[in-house]
Design a protein around this motif. Structure first.
Motif, PDB file in Angstrom:
ATOM      1  N   GLN A  29      -7.259 -12.668 101.780  1.00 60.84           N
ATOM      2  CA  GLN A  29      -7.274 -11.065 102.249  1.00 60.84           C
ATOM      3  C   GLN A  29      -7.329 -11.316 103.605  1.00 60.84           C
ATOM      4  O   GLN A  29      -6.979 -10.221 104.498  1.00 60.84           O
ATOM      5  CB  GLN A  29      -8.700 -10.516 101.640  1.00 60.84           C
ATOM      6  CG  GLN A  29      -8.446 -10.346  99.983  1.00 60.84           C
ATOM      7  CD  GLN A  29      -7.398  -9.867  99.439  1.00 60.84           C
ATOM      8  OE1 GLN A  29      -6.540  -8.976  99.974  1.00 60.84           O
ATOM      9  NE2 GLN A  29      -6.729 -10.386  98.551  1.00 60.84           N
ATOM     10  N   VAL A  34      -6.576  -7.907 105.832  1.00 60.76           N
ATOM     11  CA  VAL A  34      -7.274  -6.721 105.104  1.00 60.76           C
ATOM     12  C   VAL A  34      -8.874  -7.016 105.524  1.00 60.76           C
ATOM     13  O   VAL A  34      -9.839  -6.077 105.887  1.00 60.76           O
ATOM     14  CB  VAL A  34      -7.076  -6.872 103.732  1.00 60.76           C
ATOM     15  CG1 VAL A  34      -8.324  -5.933 102.918  1.00 60.76           C
ATOM     16  CG2 VAL A  34      -5.741  -6.335 103.170  1.00 60.76           C
ATOM     17  N   ALA A  51     -13.745  -4.374 106.050  1.00 56.61           N
ATOM     18  CA  ALA A  51     -12.184  -4.385 105.658  1.00 56.61           C
ATOM     19  C   ALA A  51     -11.648  -3.240 106.176  1.00 56.61           C
ATOM     20  O   ALA A  51     -12.447  -2.226 106.517  1.00 56.61           O
ATOM     21  CB  ALA A  51     -12.083  -4.536 104.180  1.00 56.61           C
ATOM     22  N   ILE A  62      -7.990  -4.076  95.585  1.00 57.59           N
ATOM     23  CA  ILE A  62      -8.119  -5.608  95.965  1.00 57.59           C
ATOM     24  C   ILE A  62      -9.635  -5.951  95.682  1.00 57.59           C
ATOM     25  O   ILE A  62      -9.694  -7.081  94.800  1.00 57.59           O
ATOM     26  CB  ILE A  62      -8.224  -5.311  97.698  1.00 57.59           C
ATOM     27  CG1 ILE A  62      -6.977  -5.171  98.063  1.00 57.59           C
ATOM     28  CG2 ILE A  62      -8.671  -6.752  98.283  1.00 57.59           C
ATOM     29  CD1 ILE A  62      -6.898  -4.475  99.618  1.00 57.59           C
TER      30      ILE A  62
END
Length: 98
Positions: A29, A34, A51, A62
């Motif tokens: 991520q 993100v 995030a 996610i």
């Protein structure tokens, strides 16, 4: 921008058994842009992630893929907010007030 609060729903030994997979997922991520920051809560009963994503649905997609979630050892609380003021390093994530 989103604050993701993880709360462990299983004993720490069960959490630790999935920790390596969770860290690899975090790394993915970060590589995708993100996640901006993450870490354990103190006391260690979960964690917090800062995030960014296009919308809440994407964030929920996610987080559903987190190995902690798929293993059933944590639950997420997602809070969306408008970042109208940031440190200079996060200026690109600022949104207009209003």
């Amino acid at each position: 921008m989103f604050v993701l609060e993880l709360t462990y729903t299983a004993p720490l030994d069960a959490v630790d058994a999935v920790l390596g997979a969770h860290v690899a997922w975090l790394d993915e991520q970060y590589a995708r842009g993100v996640f901006l920051a993450s870490g354990r809560k103190n006391p260690r009963d979960g964690g917090v992630i800062l995030a960014v994503a296009e919308d809440r649905a994407r964030i929920e997609e996610i987080t559903a893929g987190d190995p902690f979630v798929t293993a059933g050892v944590c639950a997420y609380r997602v809070t969306e907010f408008v970042a109208t003021k940031t440190a200079p390093e996060l200026a690109r994530y600022q949104e207009p007030a209003g």
